[in-house]
Design a protein around this motif. Structure first.
Motif, PDB file in Angstrom:
ATOM      1  N   GLU A  68      27.069 -20.847 -16.606  1.00  0.00           N
ATOM      2  CA  GLU A  68      26.428 -20.600 -15.305  1.00  0.00           C
ATOM      3  C   GLU A  68      24.936 -20.288 -15.499  1.00  0.00           C
ATOM      4  O   GLU A  68      24.090 -20.742 -14.738  1.00  0.00           O
ATOM      5  CB  GLU A  68      27.105 -19.438 -14.574  1.00  0.00           C
ATOM      6  N   LYS A  69      24.654 -19.500 -16.558  1.00  0.00           N
ATOM      7  CA  LYS A  69      23.258 -19.141 -16.840  1.00  0.00           C
ATOM      8  C   LYS A  69      22.447 -20.397 -17.149  1.00  0.00           C
ATOM      9  O   LYS A  69      21.336 -20.581 -16.672  1.00  0.00           O
ATOM     10  CB  LYS A  69      23.197 -18.157 -18.010  1.00  0.00           C
ATOM     11  N   THR A  70      23.020 -21.294 -17.950  1.00  0.00           N
ATOM     12  CA  THR A  70      22.350 -22.534 -18.302  1.00  0.00           C
ATOM     13  C   THR A  70      22.106 -23.369 -17.038  1.00  0.00           C
ATOM     14  O   THR A  70      21.018 -23.934 -16.838  1.00  0.00           O
ATOM     15  CB  THR A  70      23.205 -23.345 -19.310  1.00  0.00           C
ATOM     16  N   GLN A  71      23.118 -23.448 -16.189  1.00  0.00           N
ATOM     17  CA  GLN A  71      23.023 -24.196 -14.929  1.00  0.00           C
ATOM     18  C   GLN A  71      21.929 -23.596 -14.029  1.00  0.00           C
ATOM     19  O   GLN A  71      21.112 -24.320 -13.452  1.00  0.00           O
ATOM     20  CB  GLN A  71      24.392 -24.134 -14.233  1.00  0.00           C
ATOM     21  N   LEU A  72      21.928 -22.276 -13.914  1.00  0.00           N
ATOM     22  CA  LEU A  72      20.924 -21.603 -13.077  1.00  0.00           C
ATOM     23  C   LEU A  72      19.521 -21.786 -13.658  1.00  0.00           C
ATOM     24  O   LEU A  72      18.551 -21.970 -12.914  1.00  0.00           O
ATOM     25  CB  LEU A  72      21.249 -20.113 -12.956  1.00  0.00           C
ATOM     26  N   THR A  73      19.392 -21.762 -14.973  1.00  0.00           N
ATOM     27  CA  THR A  73      18.095 -21.955 -15.613  1.00  0.00           C
ATOM     28  C   THR A  73      17.562 -23.353 -15.323  1.00  0.00           C
ATOM     29  O   THR A  73      16.390 -23.539 -14.999  1.00  0.00           O
ATOM     30  CB  THR A  73      18.207 -21.734 -17.139  1.00  0.00           C
ATOM     31  N   LYS A  74      18.451 -24.375 -15.404  1.00  0.00           N
ATOM     32  CA  LYS A  74      18.053 -25.746 -15.097  1.00  0.00           C
ATOM     33  C   LYS A  74      17.627 -25.864 -13.630  1.00  0.00           C
ATOM     34  O   LYS A  74      16.619 -26.498 -13.309  1.00  0.00           O
ATOM     35  CB  LYS A  74      19.196 -26.729 -15.388  1.00  0.00           C
ATOM     36  N   SER A  75      18.412 -25.242 -12.750  1.00  0.00           N
ATOM     37  CA  SER A  75      18.074 -25.272 -11.314  1.00  0.00           C
ATOM     38  C   SER A  75      16.728 -24.605 -11.064  1.00  0.00           C
ATOM     39  O   SER A  75      15.900 -25.104 -10.297  1.00  0.00           O
ATOM     40  CB  SER A  75      19.152 -24.562 -10.496  1.00  0.00           C
ATOM     41  N   LEU A  76      16.514 -23.466 -11.738  1.00  0.00           N
ATOM     42  CA  LEU A  76      15.259 -22.742 -11.581  1.00  0.00           C
ATOM     43  C   LEU A  76      14.090 -23.592 -12.070  1.00  0.00           C
ATOM     44  O   LEU A  76      13.046 -23.666 -11.415  1.00  0.00           O
ATOM     45  CB  LEU A  76      15.321 -21.417 -12.342  1.00  0.00           C
ATOM     46  N   GLU A  77      14.251 -24.261 -13.205  1.00  0.00           N
ATOM     47  CA  GLU A  77      13.202 -25.126 -13.727  1.00  0.00           C
ATOM     48  C   GLU A  77      12.903 -26.265 -12.754  1.00  0.00           C
ATOM     49  O   GLU A  77      11.729 -26.621 -12.540  1.00  0.00           O
ATOM     50  CB  GLU A  77      13.601 -25.691 -15.096  1.00  0.00           C
ATOM     51  N   MET A  78      13.959 -26.850 -12.168  1.00  0.00           N
ATOM     52  CA  MET A  78      13.764 -27.938 -11.203  1.00  0.00           C
ATOM     53  C   MET A  78      12.991 -27.441  -9.978  1.00  0.00           C
ATOM     54  O   MET A  78      12.058 -28.098  -9.498  1.00  0.00           O
ATOM     55  CB  MET A  78      15.118 -28.539 -10.785  1.00  0.00           C
ATOM     56  N   VAL A  79      13.371 -26.276  -9.493  1.00  0.00           N
ATOM     57  CA  VAL A  79      12.680 -25.708  -8.322  1.00  0.00           C
ATOM     58  C   VAL A  79      11.227 -25.415  -8.673  1.00  0.00           C
ATOM     59  O   VAL A  79      10.303 -25.700  -7.892  1.00  0.00           O
ATOM     60  CB  VAL A  79      13.409 -24.437  -7.830  1.00  0.00           C
ATOM     61  N   GLN A  80      10.998 -24.851  -9.885  1.00  0.00           N
ATOM     62  CA  GLN A  80       9.630 -24.548 -10.308  1.00  0.00           C
ATOM     63  C   GLN A  80       8.812 -25.833 -10.433  1.00  0.00           C
ATOM     64  O   GLN A  80       7.642 -25.867 -10.032  1.00  0.00           O
ATOM     65  CB  GLN A  80       9.641 -23.782 -11.636  1.00  0.00           C
ATOM     66  N   ASN A  81       9.424 -26.893 -10.969  1.00  0.00           N
ATOM     67  CA  ASN A  81       8.722 -28.168 -11.084  1.00  0.00           C
ATOM     68  C   ASN A  81       8.367 -28.728  -9.704  1.00  0.00           C
ATOM     69  O   ASN A  81       7.259 -29.239  -9.492  1.00  0.00           O
ATOM     70  CB  ASN A  81       9.564 -29.184 -11.870  1.00  0.00           C
ATOM     71  N   GLU A  82       9.308 -28.646  -8.783  1.00  0.00           N
ATOM     72  CA  GLU A  82       9.046 -29.108  -7.409  1.00  0.00           C
ATOM     73  C   GLU A  82       7.911 -28.311  -6.772  1.00  0.00           C
ATOM     74  O   GLU A  82       7.026 -28.879  -6.111  1.00  0.00           O
ATOM     75  CB  GLU A  82      10.313 -28.989  -6.545  1.00  0.00           C
ATOM     76  N   LEU A  83       7.959 -26.996  -6.968  1.00  0.00           N
ATOM     77  CA  LEU A  83       6.904 -26.146  -6.411  1.00  0.00           C
ATOM     78  C   LEU A  83       5.549 -26.491  -7.011  1.00  0.00           C
ATOM     79  O   LEU A  83       4.532 -26.536  -6.304  1.00  0.00           O
ATOM     80  CB  LEU A  83       7.220 -24.664  -6.652  1.00  0.00           C
ATOM     81  N   GLN A  84       5.500 -26.763  -8.309  1.00  0.00           N
ATOM     82  CA  GLN A  84       4.243 -27.139  -8.946  1.00  0.00           C
ATOM     83  C   GLN A  84       3.732 -28.470  -8.397  1.00  0.00           C
ATOM     84  O   GLN A  84       2.534 -28.638  -8.164  1.00  0.00           O
ATOM     85  CB  GLN A  84       4.420 -27.225 -10.471  1.00  0.00           C
ATOM     86  N   GLU A  85       4.659 -29.422  -8.181  1.00  0.00           N
ATOM     87  CA  GLU A  85       4.257 -30.703  -7.595  1.00  0.00           C
ATOM     88  C   GLU A  85       3.685 -30.503  -6.194  1.00  0.00           C
ATOM     89  O   GLU A  85       2.639 -31.056  -5.846  1.00  0.00           O
ATOM     90  CB  GLU A  85       5.465 -31.661  -7.512  1.00  0.00           C
ATOM     91  N   LYS A  86       4.408 -29.722  -5.395  1.00  0.00           N
ATOM     92  CA  LYS A  86       3.943 -29.444  -4.025  1.00  0.00           C
ATOM     93  C   LYS A  86       2.582 -28.748  -4.043  1.00  0.00           C
ATOM     94  O   LYS A  86       1.708 -29.066  -3.241  1.00  0.00           O
ATOM     95  CB  LYS A  86       4.956 -28.573  -3.264  1.00  0.00           C
ATOM     96  N   GLU A  87       2.431 -27.796  -4.962  1.00  0.00           N
ATOM     97  CA  GLU A  87       1.165 -27.084  -5.067  1.00  0.00           C
ATOM     98  C   GLU A  87       0.037 -28.054  -5.428  1.00  0.00           C
ATOM     99  O   GLU A  87      -1.053 -28.007  -4.857  1.00  0.00           O
ATOM    100  CB  GLU A  87       1.264 -25.976  -6.119  1.00  0.00           C
ATOM    101  N   GLY A  88       0.320 -28.952  -6.377  1.00  0.00           N
ATOM    102  CA  GLY A  88      -0.673 -29.958  -6.757  1.00  0.00           C
ATOM    103  C   GLY A  88      -1.043 -30.844  -5.574  1.00  0.00           C
ATOM    104  O   GLY A  88      -2.224 -31.135  -5.337  1.00  0.00           O
TER     105      GLY A  88
END
Length: 110
Positions: free
Chosen positions: A8-28
């Protein structure tokens, strides 16, 4: 249980990374959009300032033309007054000359 929690931790970490990547794209994207709008605003302000300067120059030229025309009209009025005065003097001289001619003709007839 530990294995499930780790998964679950691994899954949540991947989800968090995806959300962070999306946020960085949106910010850019937002930063690029803001930069583009700032550039457009600066260009519009520059064009506005140039138009104002052009209008002010045209207004100044019109003021100068009006002043020049007013001066010309004033000098023309003075010239008209001068010509009227000369006409009156010439008319008086013509009357005197006609009277003198009349006197000379009377004298000649006698």
């Amino acid at each position: 249980q530990l294995h499930l929690t780790m998964s679950e931790k691994t899954q949540l970490t991947k989800s968090l990374e995806m959300v962070q990547n999306e946020l960085q794209e949106k910010e850019g994207e937002m930063k690029r959009a803001i930069s583009e709008y700032k550039d457009r605003l600066l260009q519009a302000e520059k064009e506005h300032q140039e138009a104002n300067q052009k209008n002010e120059a045209e207004i100044e030229a019109c003021h100068e033309k009006i002043s020049s025309l007013e001066h010309f009209i004033s000098s023309q009025k003075l010239e008209i007054e001068h010509l009227k005065s000369n006409k009156e003097q010439l008319n008086n001289s013509l009357k005197e000359a006609n009277q003198a001619l009349g006197e000379l003709l009377k004298t000649k007839v006698r």
